[in-house]
Motif scaffolding. Structure first.
Motif, PDB file in Angstrom:
ATOM      1  N   LYS A 129       0.834  -1.125   0.226  1.00  0.00           N
ATOM      2  CA  LYS A 129       0.143   0.423  -0.194  1.00  0.00           C
ATOM      3  C   LYS A 129       1.262   0.850  -0.051  1.00  0.00           C
ATOM      4  CE  LYS A 129      -3.836  -2.071   2.430  1.00  0.00           C
ATOM      5  NZ  LYS A 129      -5.141  -1.774   2.935  1.00  0.00           N
ATOM      6  N   TYR A 130       0.011   1.765  -1.025  1.00  0.00           N
ATOM      7  CA  TYR A 130       1.225   3.642  -1.035  1.00  0.00           C
ATOM      8  C   TYR A 130       0.053   4.746  -0.875  1.00  0.00           C
ATOM      9  CZ  TYR A 130       0.806   3.854  -5.520  1.00  0.00           C
ATOM     10  OH  TYR A 130      -0.293   3.607  -7.052  1.00  0.00           O
ATOM     11  N   THR A 131       0.625   6.274  -0.574  1.00  0.00           N
ATOM     12  CA  THR A 131      -0.017   7.050  -0.821  1.00  0.00           C
ATOM     13  C   THR A 131      -0.362   7.978  -1.822  1.00  0.00           C
ATOM     14  OG1 THR A 131      -0.459   7.148   1.535  1.00  0.00           O
ATOM     15  CG2 THR A 131      -1.393   8.602   0.857  1.00  0.00           C
ATOM     16  N   ALA A 132      -1.172   7.960  -3.122  1.00  0.00           N
ATOM     17  CA  ALA A 132      -0.684   8.717  -3.954  1.00  0.00           C
ATOM     18  C   ALA A 132      -0.635  10.240  -3.282  1.00  0.00           C
ATOM     19  CB  ALA A 132      -2.507   8.572  -4.956  1.00  0.00           C
ATOM     20  N   ARG A 133      -0.021  10.908  -4.540  1.00  0.00           N
ATOM     21  CA  ARG A 133      -0.107  12.528  -4.497  1.00  0.00           C
ATOM     22  C   ARG A 133      -1.535  13.293  -4.335  1.00  0.00           C
ATOM     23  NH1 ARG A 133       3.107  14.459  -9.558  1.00  0.00           N
ATOM     24  NH2 ARG A 133       4.646  13.167  -9.440  1.00  0.00           N
ATOM     25  N   THR A 134      -2.687  12.665  -4.823  1.00  0.00           N
ATOM     26  CA  THR A 134      -3.815  13.086  -4.250  1.00  0.00           C
ATOM     27  C   THR A 134      -4.319  12.930  -2.931  1.00  0.00           C
ATOM     28  OG1 THR A 134      -4.969  11.320  -4.810  1.00  0.00           O
ATOM     29  CG2 THR A 134      -4.388  12.976  -6.535  1.00  0.00           C
TER      30      THR A 134
END
Length: 190
Positions: A129-134
């Motif tokens: 899992k990762y967090t996008a720029r948005t």
């Protein structure tokens, strides 16, 4: 030594003939080597071997890689680029394909070979899992090295179809004969 020489009823200055002959002797081997190399490289464009009596097309690959189709014997261009002139002298002209697999493709292979023991890496895929720029949380697949294991020595049958791109050809012989005749006729031009 005579200052003039008569050949077929024409009189030539000996020094002029000598200079022309030396020029042909110096330039002709390299010109022949270039023509032969270019003939061999053209096999990759023709996708077959020009025997002088027509083109013997190469056997197609068994599987097309995805939707894109590429030329036979061309992936990186290394084999085609490895065709080089090693020596071009009046006594000998040597042209070689220096890629290690060139002979196998040019002559074909149908034999059992021994594969030496070696270490093979294994990989695993994990979802992370990762967090996008948005700011939205997403998942992606990541490939990680999972470890190594040893492969024991074994035999394998190898069968590669002959796809000749270098060798003797009547078309090449005719081309080189014409080059030589032209060069010799230039010696005796008036």
């Amino acid at each position: 030594m005579p200052k003039r020489i008569v050949i077929n009823g024409y009189s030539y200055k000996w020094g002029d003939l000598r200079r022309r002959l030396d020029r042909v002797r110096d330039r002709l081997p390299q010109a022949i080597a270039d023509a032969a190399r270019n003939f061999f490289v053209d096999s990759f464009t023709k996708q077959g071997w020009d025997t002088g009596h027509g083109i013997k097309k190469w056997k197609p690959r068994k599987k097309a890689e995805g939707r894109r189709r590429r030329a036979i014997l061309v992936k990186s261009g290394r084999l085609r680029k490895s065709i080089r002139i090693r020596r071009a002298t009046f006594r000998r002209i040597t042209i070689a394909a220096e890629a290690p697999y060139a002979a196998a493709h040019n002559f074909g292979v149908d034999e059992t070979v021994t594969v030496r023991a070696h270490t093979r890496r294994s990989y695993t895929t994990e979802r992370e899992k990762y967090t996008a720029r948005t700011g939205r949380e997403r998942t992606r697949t990541v490939r990680r090295e999972g470890g190594n294991h040893t492969v024991r020595s074994h035999t394998r049958h190898v069968s590669i179809a002959q796809r000749q791109f270098m060798g003797q050809s009547d078309a090449l012989d005719r081309k080189l004969d014409n080059m030589i005749e032209t060069a010799i006729s230039r010696i005796f031009e008036r």
